[in-house]
Design an enzyme around this catalytic site. Sequence first.
Site, PDB file in Angstrom:
ATOM      1  N   ASP A 109      62.452  59.644  -6.376  1.00 15.95           N
ATOM      2  CA  ASP A 109      62.122  60.564  -5.358  1.00 15.95           C
ATOM      3  C   ASP A 109      60.717  60.434  -5.711  1.00 15.95           C
ATOM      4  OD1 ASP A 109      62.329  62.904  -3.651  1.00 15.95           O
ATOM      5  OD2 ASP A 109      61.011  63.624  -5.196  1.00 15.95           O
ATOM      6  N   TYR A 149      51.885  63.544  -5.687  1.00 15.11           N
ATOM      7  CA  TYR A 149      52.083  63.508  -7.135  1.00 15.11           C
ATOM      8  C   TYR A 149      50.938  62.825  -7.948  1.00 15.11           C
ATOM      9  CZ  TYR A 149      56.706  65.381  -5.935  1.00 15.11           C
ATOM     10  OH  TYR A 149      57.860  66.313  -5.488  1.00 15.11           O
ATOM     11  N   LYS A 184      56.945  61.903   0.472  1.00 16.92           N
ATOM     12  CA  LYS A 184      56.726  63.199   1.476  1.00 16.92           C
ATOM     13  C   LYS A 184      55.217  63.206   1.673  1.00 16.92           C
ATOM     14  CE  LYS A 184      59.860  64.998  -2.227  1.00 16.92           C
ATOM     15  NZ  LYS A 184      59.169  64.413  -3.453  1.00 16.92           N
ATOM     16  N   HIS A 192      56.505  67.502   3.290  1.00 13.63           N
ATOM     17  CA  HIS A 192      56.593  68.318   2.011  1.00 13.63           C
ATOM     18  C   HIS A 192      56.889  69.592   1.890  1.00 13.63           C
ATOM     19  CE1 HIS A 192      55.467  67.308  -2.503  1.00 13.63           C
ATOM     20  NE2 HIS A 192      56.264  68.132  -2.287  1.00 13.63           N
TER      21      HIS A 192
END
Length: 315
Positions: free
Chosen positions: A43, A48, A77, A110
């Site tokens: 994931d 990130y 996302k 997201h």
Amino acid sequence: MKFYTLKNEQKLPAIGLGTWKSAPGEVGKAVIEALKAGYRHIDCAATYGNEAEVGEALKTAFAQGIVERQDIWVTSKLWNNAHESDKVIPALEKTLTDLQLNYLDLYLIHWPVAFKADVNFATKANEFLTPDEAPIIDTWKKMEEAYEGGLAKSIGVSNFSIQKLKDLMVDATHQPEVNQVELHPLLQQNELLEFCNNNSIIITGYSPLGSGDRATSMKKDNEPSLLNNKIIKEIANDHNCTSAQVLIAWHLSRGTAVIPKSTNPQRIKQNYESYEIELTDSDLEKIAAMDKNYRYVDGTFFEVAGGPYKNIYDE
Ligand code: A2P
């Protein structure tokens, strides 16, 4: 390994490796360890900040024959600053470049929140786009385009409430396959789970272990611990396993996917092995009684004075 079959017949592996908060220099090794341990689901997300390192690790894993591309499931996302129609596909293409892939297995919106394009994290009202300026259905139409064009084999959303799902579903051509939300025994989201079950939307649970490694600035005072919770520890003791394994097994017992994050090889392996643990009805009853609608990641950071999001969950 357990899989969930989506409406479009794609098979989502129930346990995935979370990469939120996985540090540079660590996340790539974690991905390799996970694939060696048996994970087939990673994931990711653009925000990130570590997709390029994940991509290098995937390239290594393919080159070394640890896995083949078609055997793994990679989720990413769309970040909040790329909701405008002309930004969605370019954002997906950037993620694909970073991950060194030519398609994603799943692409998610997201958050149901739009920022201006040059804003990484909106904190002031004028850094957001209003729902009129960036209607979520317009963003979704581009997600559908990505799906139809094969850039994403499945599409879905994240952090959507029942109301937000309903609003999207009315106008969608391809219905969302997945809703990824925070989910654990202190936040069981039973109504949302029932709604998603009734609409064949699979829920993936994030922060399943309580996300203890979030930045201090994101934490509230006196956060409850899931890993040290007395009931969870007792159940773990009965099964001769760890609290983390009980928390992960709980997801599988409810039909939700789960993405525990770890960069530690032993814990990566341990988390994956949770699928072997069968919780009893009595365990499940005890855990059911723990629900207190407690969010570690509550999204109130988007509820800015004068901003467009009064409550991103329900309105
Ligand atoms: P680490 O990466 O050092 O293993 P969440 O998935 O809810 O965001 O939680 C992630 C946090 O839980 C990280 O601090 C991670 O640390 C820790 N963690 C992951 N797996 C385990 C485990 N099996 N036992 C204890 N802590 C764990």
